[in-house]
Design a protein around this motif. Structure first.
Motif, PDB file in Angstrom:
ATOM      1  N   ILE A  15      -6.611  -2.398   9.534  1.00 25.66           N
ATOM      2  CA  ILE A  15      -5.908  -1.329   9.850  1.00 25.66           C
ATOM      3  C   ILE A  15      -5.150  -0.520   8.727  1.00 25.66           C
ATOM      4  O   ILE A  15      -5.478   0.708   8.481  1.00 25.66           O
ATOM      5  N   THR A  16      -4.740  -0.980   7.712  1.00 26.12           N
ATOM      6  CA  THR A  16      -4.190  -0.539   6.636  1.00 26.12           C
ATOM      7  C   THR A  16      -5.386   0.149   5.686  1.00 26.12           C
ATOM      8  O   THR A  16      -5.212   1.278   5.286  1.00 26.12           O
ATOM      9  N   ALA A  17      -6.303  -0.789   5.409  1.00 22.13           N
ATOM     10  CA  ALA A  17      -7.453  -0.066   4.938  1.00 22.13           C
ATOM     11  C   ALA A  17      -7.885   1.427   5.549  1.00 22.13           C
ATOM     12  O   ALA A  17      -8.250   2.109   4.775  1.00 22.13           O
ATOM     13  N   ALA A  18      -8.113   1.286   6.750  1.00 20.17           N
ATOM     14  CA  ALA A  18      -8.679   2.505   7.627  1.00 20.17           C
ATOM     15  C   ALA A  18      -7.766   3.703   7.320  1.00 20.17           C
ATOM     16  O   ALA A  18      -8.089   4.573   6.986  1.00 20.17           O
ATOM     17  N   LEU A  19      -6.461   3.427   7.526  1.00 24.76           N
ATOM     18  CA  LEU A  19      -5.594   4.167   7.252  1.00 24.76           C
ATOM     19  C   LEU A  19      -5.234   4.935   6.086  1.00 24.76           C
ATOM     20  O   LEU A  19      -5.463   6.084   5.717  1.00 24.76           O
ATOM     21  N   TRP A 103       3.626   2.508   9.849  1.00 20.68           N
ATOM     22  CA  TRP A 103       3.887   3.411  10.764  1.00 20.68           C
ATOM     23  C   TRP A 103       3.961   4.775  10.177  1.00 20.68           C
ATOM     24  O   TRP A 103       3.342   5.863  10.906  1.00 20.68           O
ATOM     25  N   LEU A 104       4.494   5.041   9.052  1.00 20.74           N
ATOM     26  CA  LEU A 104       4.482   6.772   8.710  1.00 20.74           C
ATOM     27  C   LEU A 104       3.037   6.984   8.396  1.00 20.74           C
ATOM     28  O   LEU A 104       2.733   8.095   8.605  1.00 20.74           O
ATOM     29  N   LEU A 105       2.393   6.232   7.556  1.00 19.36           N
ATOM     30  CA  LEU A 105       1.056   6.436   7.045  1.00 19.36           C
ATOM     31  C   LEU A 105       0.255   6.709   8.660  1.00 19.36           C
ATOM     32  O   LEU A 105      -0.774   7.567   8.669  1.00 19.36           O
ATOM     33  N   ARG A 106       0.319   6.030   9.738  1.00 23.72           N
ATOM     34  CA  ARG A 106      -0.403   6.106  10.860  1.00 23.72           C
ATOM     35  C   ARG A 106      -0.073   7.584  11.634  1.00 23.72           C
ATOM     36  O   ARG A 106      -0.972   8.129  11.875  1.00 23.72           O
ATOM     37  N   MET A 107       1.282   7.831  11.593  1.00 20.68           N
ATOM     38  CA  MET A 107       1.656   9.256  12.013  1.00 20.68           C
ATOM     39  C   MET A 107       1.044  10.316  11.323  1.00 20.68           C
ATOM     40  O   MET A 107       0.645  11.280  11.779  1.00 20.68           O
TER      41      MET A 107
END
Length: 199
Positions: A15-19, A103-107
């Motif tokens: 998830i982190t890599a994708a974001l 969370w901030l990165l996803r948003m």
């Protein structure tokens, strides 16, 4: 237990890599192979966790969090509903707070790539229905009663407002729980008109 923790970490790494990659380049310029390589796994491993690149970007924001249904049903039957909801959601607020950067990165990624919104809306609708089912069970109401559906809907809205206000608090002066209590307090007051603020 150790195996499950490793699986959860691999999922979070993907998830982190994708974001991060999509934040840098945009969703259309990132491949599954690049996400997998950045996370240190194979593309085959990626597909053990996610069906598509978009699924990894939206992910399950509350992955590994305590079962909300169980949390709500565990609250005392005589506890006011909004208090019970806040208590049930406490682990969610803590996880979001602890995972602030992701969370901030996803948003930000979702804001910059609006084609992801339908997936996010679908995930939110599923979670809201599960919450409505739990409220119905706690209240002894049939699943099609409007009460649990309204409760779940306004709860989702209150949580969303709290998270957005917390995310926008650059100084990080107020914890997420304070924003949540503020939003739920407005509901508890019956949406009474607030007193105008003085300068």
């Amino acid at each position: 237990m150790l195996r499950e923790a490793k699986r959860r970490q691999t999922r979070l790494d993907l998830i982190t890599a994708a974001l991060r990659l999509v934040d840098e380049r945009g969703a259309d310029r990132v491949t599954v192979d690049e996400i997998a390589a950045t996370a240190g796994v194979s593309a085959r491993t990626f597909f053990n966790y996610f069906a598509t690149k978009e699924d990894a970007l939206v992910g399950d924001p509350l992955e590994g969090c305590t079962d909300l249904r169980a949390q709500l049903l565990d609250r005392p039957a005589d506890q006011p509903l909004l208090d019970a909801l806040l208590d049930a959601l406490a682990p969610v607020f803590q996880q979001i707070h602890d995972d602030r950067d992701r969370w901030l990165l996803r948003m930000r990624v979702i804001h910059q790539n609006p084609q992801l919104l339908p997936l996010l809306i679908a995930a939110a609708a599923t979670a809201e229905q599960q919450f409505a089912d739990a409220v119905a069970e706690r209240a002894g109401l049939p699943a099609d009663d409007p009460y649990p559906q309204v409760v779940a809907a306004v709860t989702s809205c209150a949580v969303r407002v709290a998270v957005m206000r917390w995310a926008g608090d650059d100084g990080q002066e107020r914890p997420l729980t304070e924003h949540a209590h503020e939003a739920f307090g407005i509901l508890a007051a019956g949406l009474a008109h607030p007193q105008p603020r003085t300068a």
